[in-house]
Enzyme design. Structure first.
Site, short mmCIF file in Angstrom:
data_model
loop_
_atom_site.label_atom_id
_atom_site.label_comp_id
_atom_site.label_asym_id
_atom_site.label_seq_id
_atom_site.Cartn_x
_atom_site.Cartn_y
_atom_site.Cartn_z
N TYR A 176 1.12 -1.34 -0.21
CA TYR A 176 0.14 0.18 -0.10
C TYR A 176 0.53 1.64 0.11
O TYR A 176 2.22 1.04 0.10
CB TYR A 176 -0.86 0.22 1.38
CG TYR A 176 -0.21 0.50 2.86
CD1 TYR A 176 0.00 -0.72 3.06
CD2 TYR A 176 -0.19 1.52 2.93
CE1 TYR A 176 0.67 -0.49 4.58
CE2 TYR A 176 0.79 2.11 4.04
CZ TYR A 176 0.66 0.56 4.74
OH TYR A 176 1.48 0.76 6.05
N CYS A 177 0.45 2.27 -0.34
CA CYS A 177 1.24 4.12 -0.57
C CYS A 177 -0.44 4.76 -0.49
O CYS A 177 -1.25 4.48 -0.41
CB CYS A 177 1.93 4.25 -1.81
SG CYS A 177 0.58 3.46 -3.39
N THR A 178 0.36 5.74 -0.04
CA THR A 178 -0.81 6.98 -0.39
C THR A 178 -1.88 6.96 -1.58
O THR A 178 -2.99 6.86 -0.53
CB THR A 178 -0.07 8.45 -0.09
OG1 THR A 178 0.81 8.48 0.84
CG2 THR A 178 -1.01 9.75 -0.12
N ILE A 206 -4.00 4.82 0.56
CA ILE A 206 -4.79 4.71 1.66
C ILE A 206 -5.88 6.11 1.51
O ILE A 206 -6.89 5.74 2.43
CB ILE A 206 -3.91 5.58 2.79
CG1 ILE A 206 -2.59 4.43 3.02
CG2 ILE A 206 -4.38 5.95 4.42
CD1 ILE A 206 -1.10 4.76 2.89
#
Ligand SMILES: [Zn+2]
Length: 327
Positions: A176-178, A206
Site C-alpha cells: 500500500y501507499c498514499t 490509503i
C-alpha cells in the site's frame, strides 16, 4: 469548507512531457489552482487545491481529455489552499524507482483489492503487508502490523526486498501507499521477481481506504502524511490512535515541523515548546547553523540563543545525529 484538494495519477503515454507540462501549468494557473503536478512519458501524478468551482472545472477538463478519461480523483475537503504555488514539471519517472528494466503497470501489476477486501485480507495470518512509502511517512501512521522496509529512498526498496526474501516466502504479499501510484509499479515488480505466493495492492491507496463507507479507515494507526501544507490528515474514523513520537522527548506527537537549518530541512515531530527549546533544530549541528531560520523568524535575542545552545550541548541531545536533507 470552501476548498478541495485533489489527488490523482494515471499511467498513460504522454508523447512530449516537456511541452505538455508547459501547457498544463498555464491551464492550471488560469484556473487559479495551486499544487504540484509531475508529468512523464509514462503518465501524470498530481495534487492540486482550489475552491469548489476551480477543482470542478479541472476534473471536468481532465475527464474530457482523451488521455485521462476515467481517471479517478481522490477528493478532500479543506478550508484553504494546500499549496502556496502552482508547479507542473516534466520528470523522467512518476515515482523514482530507477529500475534497470522498468515496469509497465498495464502489463504487469498486483491484484487490485478494494478497501473492504483489503481490510479482510490484512487480518489473514498468511499475509505480509508491506508499506512502500518513506520512513518518515510510516512513522506518523501506518496499517497495523505493516512492515517498514529499512531504506531511506523508494529506489532502494527492491534491493531490501531481495535481501529479506524469507519474510515473504509462501505468503500473500500486499502493498500500500498514499494514493496507489507506487504500488502499481512495485507490486508488478514483486510479481516479476516471484516474491511471495501472490501479490496484491490497495486500490486507490490509503486516501481511498480512508473515505470508504464500510472500512472507515479501521486498522490504521496514527495519521497519514501528505505532501502539502496540511502535512498529516486523519484516516481512522472508528478508533484513532497517536503513534508519532516527539523527536526530543519521545512523547506522543503528531505535529510536524521542518528543521530550522535550511540545508537540512528534515521533517521532525515535536511540541511547540520542545521546538523552541531546541531552536527548531533536529540536531546540535543544525541548531548551530549560521542560517538557523527559527532564530531569525522568532527574533530570538542572541543572549537567549547562547543560553539554549549551552543547555543543548550539556544534554543527551548533543549526541543526536543530524537527519539531513531528504534523498
Ligand atoms: Zn536538521
Amino acid at each position: 469548507m470552501k476548498y478541495r484538494v485533489l489527488l490523482y495519477y494515471h499511467y498513460v503515454t504522454i508523447e512530449d512531457p516537456v511541452e505538455f507540462a508547459d501547457e498544463h501549468l498555464q491551464f492550471c494557473k488560469d484556473l487559479g489552482l495551486k499544487g504540484r503536478i509531475l508529468v512523464a512519458n509514462e503518465g501524470i501524478n498530481g495534487t492540486v487545491s482550489g475552491d469548489y468551482e476551480q477543482t470542478e472545472k479541472y476534473i471536468e477538463y481532465m475527464n474530457n481529455h482523451p488521455l485521462f478519461k476515467g481517471m479517478p480523483f481522490k477528493i478532500d475537503e479543506a478550508d484553504t489552499h494546500a499549496f502556496k504555488k502552482m508547479h507542473c514539471r516534466p520528470r523522467p519517472e512518476l515515482v523514482n524507482l530507477s529500475l534497470e528494466d522498468d515496469i509497465n503497470p498495464h502489463e504487469i501489476t498486483g491484484d487490485y483489492l478494494s478497501p473492504e477486501e483489503w481490510m479482510e485480507a490484512i487480518q489473514d495470518e498468511n499475509t505480509v503487508v508491506l508499506d512502500v512509502r518513506n520512513d518518515y511517512e510510516y512513522d506518523v501512521g501506518h496499517f497495523r502490523g505493516a512492515i517498514k522496509p529499512e531504506v531511506s529512498t523508494f529506489r532502494d526498496t527492491p534491493e531490501w526486498v531481495r535481501q529479506n526474501k524469507d519474510l515473504f516466502e509462501g505468503k500473500r504479499v500486499l502493498t500500500y501507499c498514499t494514493g496507489g501510484i507506487r504500488c502499481e509499479k512495485f507490486s508488478g515488480w514483486l510479481k516479476r521477481e516471484g516474491i511471495g505466493e501472490n501479490v496484491g495492492q490497495l486500490h486507490g491507496g490509503i486516501a481511498t481506504y480512508a473515505k470508504d463507507e464500510n472500512t472507515k479507515g479501521q486498522l490504521w494507526d496514527g495519521q497519514m502524511y501528505v505532501f502539502d501544507e496540511r502535512l498529516t490528515v486523519p484516516i481512522n474514523q472508528v478508533d484513532p490512535t497517536v503513534i508519532g513520537v516527539d523527536h526530543y522527548d519521545g512523547t506522543p506527537c503528531e505535529r510536524y515541523v521542518n528543521c530550522a537549518n535550511p540545508e537540512c530541512n528534515a521533517q521532525i515531530l515535536c511540541s511547540e515548546e520542545n521546538q523552541h527549546n531546541h531552536l527548531g533544530a533536529c540536531s546540535m549541528k543544525c541548531a548551530e547553523h549560521p542560517r538557523n531560520r527559527y532564530i531569525t523568524v522568532h527574533n530570538i535575542p542572541q543572549e537567549e540563543v547562547e543560553e539554549r545552545l549551552e543547555a543543548m550541548r550539556n544534554s543527551d541531545f548533543a549526541k543526536t545525529e543530524m537527519i539531513g536533507p531528504r534523498a
